[in-house]
Design an enzyme around this catalytic site. Sequence first.
Site, PDB file in Angstrom:
ATOM      1  N   ALA A 125      34.252  21.394  41.987  1.00  0.00           N
ATOM      2  CA  ALA A 125      33.188  22.394  42.080  1.00  0.00           C
ATOM      3  C   ALA A 125      33.048  22.874  43.513  1.00  0.00           C
ATOM      4  O   ALA A 125      32.502  22.174  44.368  1.00  0.00           O
ATOM      5  CB  ALA A 125      31.865  21.810  41.580  1.00  0.00           C
ATOM      6  N   SER A 127      33.105  26.935  44.148  1.00  0.00           N
ATOM      7  CA  SER A 127      32.547  28.287  44.111  1.00  0.00           C
ATOM      8  C   SER A 127      31.063  28.295  43.765  1.00  0.00           C
ATOM      9  O   SER A 127      30.574  27.455  42.997  1.00  0.00           O
ATOM     10  CB  SER A 127      33.305  29.144  43.090  1.00  0.00           C
ATOM     11  OG  SER A 127      34.644  29.324  43.478  1.00  0.00           O
ATOM     12  N   GLY A 132      32.682  32.650  46.999  1.00  0.00           N
ATOM     13  CA  GLY A 132      33.886  32.536  46.193  1.00  0.00           C
ATOM     14  C   GLY A 132      35.089  32.331  47.086  1.00  0.00           C
ATOM     15  O   GLY A 132      35.424  31.215  47.467  1.00  0.00           O
ATOM     16  N   TRP A 158      31.685  29.204  37.928  1.00  0.00           N
ATOM     17  CA  TRP A 158      33.107  29.347  37.588  1.00  0.00           C
ATOM     18  C   TRP A 158      33.835  28.010  37.657  1.00  0.00           C
ATOM     19  O   TRP A 158      35.012  27.952  38.024  1.00  0.00           O
ATOM     20  CB  TRP A 158      33.817  30.352  38.504  1.00  0.00           C
ATOM     21  CG  TRP A 158      33.135  31.669  38.624  1.00  0.00           C
ATOM     22  CD1 TRP A 158      32.646  32.231  39.768  1.00  0.00           C
ATOM     23  CD2 TRP A 158      32.847  32.593  37.562  1.00  0.00           C
ATOM     24  NE1 TRP A 158      32.067  33.445  39.487  1.00  0.00           N
ATOM     25  CE2 TRP A 158      32.182  33.700  38.141  1.00  0.00           C
ATOM     26  CE3 TRP A 158      33.093  32.590  36.184  1.00  0.00           C
ATOM     27  CZ2 TRP A 158      31.748  34.786  37.393  1.00  0.00           C
ATOM     28  CZ3 TRP A 158      32.657  33.672  35.438  1.00  0.00           C
ATOM     29  CH2 TRP A 158      32.002  34.749  36.042  1.00  0.00           C
ATOM     30  N   GLU A 240      47.375  22.576  44.916  1.00  0.00           N
ATOM     31  CA  GLU A 240      46.590  23.469  44.076  1.00  0.00           C
ATOM     32  C   GLU A 240      47.378  24.727  43.738  1.00  0.00           C
ATOM     33  O   GLU A 240      47.493  25.112  42.570  1.00  0.00           O
ATOM     34  CB  GLU A 240      45.289  23.857  44.776  1.00  0.00           C
ATOM     35  CG  GLU A 240      44.452  24.844  43.960  1.00  0.00           C
ATOM     36  CD  GLU A 240      43.205  25.313  44.682  1.00  0.00           C
ATOM     37  OE1 GLU A 240      42.348  25.933  44.026  1.00  0.00           O
ATOM     38  OE2 GLU A 240      43.081  25.077  45.891  1.00  0.00           O
ATOM     39  N   ARG A 241      47.925  25.374  44.744  1.00  0.00           N
ATOM     40  CA  ARG A 241      48.609  26.642  44.505  1.00  0.00           C
ATOM     41  C   ARG A 241      49.916  26.455  43.746  1.00  0.00           C
ATOM     42  O   ARG A 241      50.281  27.288  42.906  1.00  0.00           O
ATOM     43  CB  ARG A 241      48.813  27.355  45.844  1.00  0.00           C
ATOM     44  CG  ARG A 241      47.491  27.831  46.396  1.00  0.00           C
ATOM     45  CD  ARG A 241      47.529  28.332  47.807  1.00  0.00           C
ATOM     46  NE  ARG A 241      46.172  28.725  48.206  1.00  0.00           N
ATOM     47  CZ  ARG A 241      45.807  29.059  49.432  1.00  0.00           C
ATOM     48  NH1 ARG A 241      46.707  29.054  50.408  1.00  0.00           N
ATOM     49  NH2 ARG A 241      44.560  29.396  49.705  1.00  0.00           N
ATOM     50  N   ARG A 266      62.214  44.121  15.487  1.00  0.00           N
ATOM     51  CA  ARG A 266      61.490  45.348  15.141  1.00  0.00           C
ATOM     52  C   ARG A 266      62.437  46.553  15.144  1.00  0.00           C
ATOM     53  O   ARG A 266      63.115  46.812  16.136  1.00  0.00           O
ATOM     54  CB  ARG A 266      60.365  45.563  16.149  1.00  0.00           C
ATOM     55  CG  ARG A 266      59.638  46.901  16.041  1.00  0.00           C
ATOM     56  CD  ARG A 266      58.841  47.010  14.757  1.00  0.00           C
ATOM     57  NE  ARG A 266      57.966  48.186  14.795  1.00  0.00           N
ATOM     58  CZ  ARG A 266      57.271  48.621  13.756  1.00  0.00           C
ATOM     59  NH1 ARG A 266      57.349  47.970  12.598  1.00  0.00           N
ATOM     60  NH2 ARG A 266      56.499  49.679  13.870  1.00  0.00           N
ATOM     61  N   GLY A 340      51.302  48.307  18.932  1.00  0.00           N
ATOM     62  CA  GLY A 340      50.020  47.889  18.367  1.00  0.00           C
ATOM     63  C   GLY A 340      49.987  46.425  17.978  1.00  0.00           C
ATOM     64  O   GLY A 340      48.937  45.774  18.057  1.00  0.00           O
TER      65      GLY A 340
END
Length: 379
Positions: A125, A127, A132, A158, A240-241, A266, A340
């Site tokens: 925790a 942010s 941010g 977040w 982290e990255r 298709r 679609g």
Amino acid sequence: MGSRLTEEQTAFAAAVRDFAKRECGTREQRDALTDGGREAHSPELYRRLADLGWLGVCLPEEYGGSGGGTADACLFLEETSYGMVPCGGFVTTVITAKAYERFGSERQRREVLSGVARGDVLAVAMSEPGAGSDVGALRCRARQERDGTWVIEGQKTWISNAHCAESILLVARTGQDKHGGLTMFHLPAGTPGVEIRGIETMRGREVNDVHLTDVRLPADSVVGDVDGGWKQLMAGLNHERLFLAANMLGLARRAFDDAVAYVREREQFGRPVGSFQALRHRVADLATEIECTRLLVREVALDCDAYPEKLFPREASMAKLKATELAKRVTLEGMQMMGGYGYTTEFDMERHLRAAVVSTVYGGTSEIQRDVIGKTYGL
């Protein structure tokens, strides 16, 4: 890594792919595990991953891990993402576990890391509503009383997986200095004064507001050093990255394969739409970008294992930037190629898109990654 994968890593990746195909290889299986796609994490399936010993892939053996490295964790993240395994809690868990491994006390490491290997989920925790990308601007405050107890007040937002986490690694302000006054705390689930409220997003339930009102933690809840949180956060950016990059690399691969499978089958104007040059060239470009990204992510992961005390701000940011932007591009292109049908819930492409677009925001936005990369060139 390509041909540089060891025999053990090759076998490990194959085992993860087999598990994914067996346990969640159909849309029906995935819907049953994720409440129709609303949840990114299945506790039931996560326990099975723990039983296989995979959740401790990059943790020390003394804490129940397998003793693997960053490259092994990236491989696991890539393959589970490709296989659409609903183990979203693992991303924040492995990122947070690295902080405990590096800075936690022996008691914290034994409690938290052993729990991770058994299937506990962790969250981090940082942010806040007003902080941010600028983490140094956070206002959630922790003050210490005479008996050593820490009292914490504030709000976080977040926060991924806070609703299913056994503990949260909380970053709070303990001093006036913007960066030098931050501290990490170990916050167990169920601590009085903590209220977690889910935030509804286009991807479902994954992130949360965390409200902290007169939250009291013992003196030994500090992870690392008091006022040392900023340096500790910076030390964890490699992992982290990279972990986020590996996760999105797997998603990009899956979205690409789904799109290719569709355009092969298709038919329009009497032949498969994939045979038209416009789509064939689009597929070629995406395939090339995926392979470039795979090489980048895996090479940086190997460097992190080879030099565990070294920071790779440029390379880690490049990996995160490239993989997340690629995932967004592949899913958008995939939806376009499918027409679609790519927009319907009948196919997985719309799920891929919802998962990909936010990846360029969390863990440091693409703009922040570009800024970091630019600064490494003295700009």
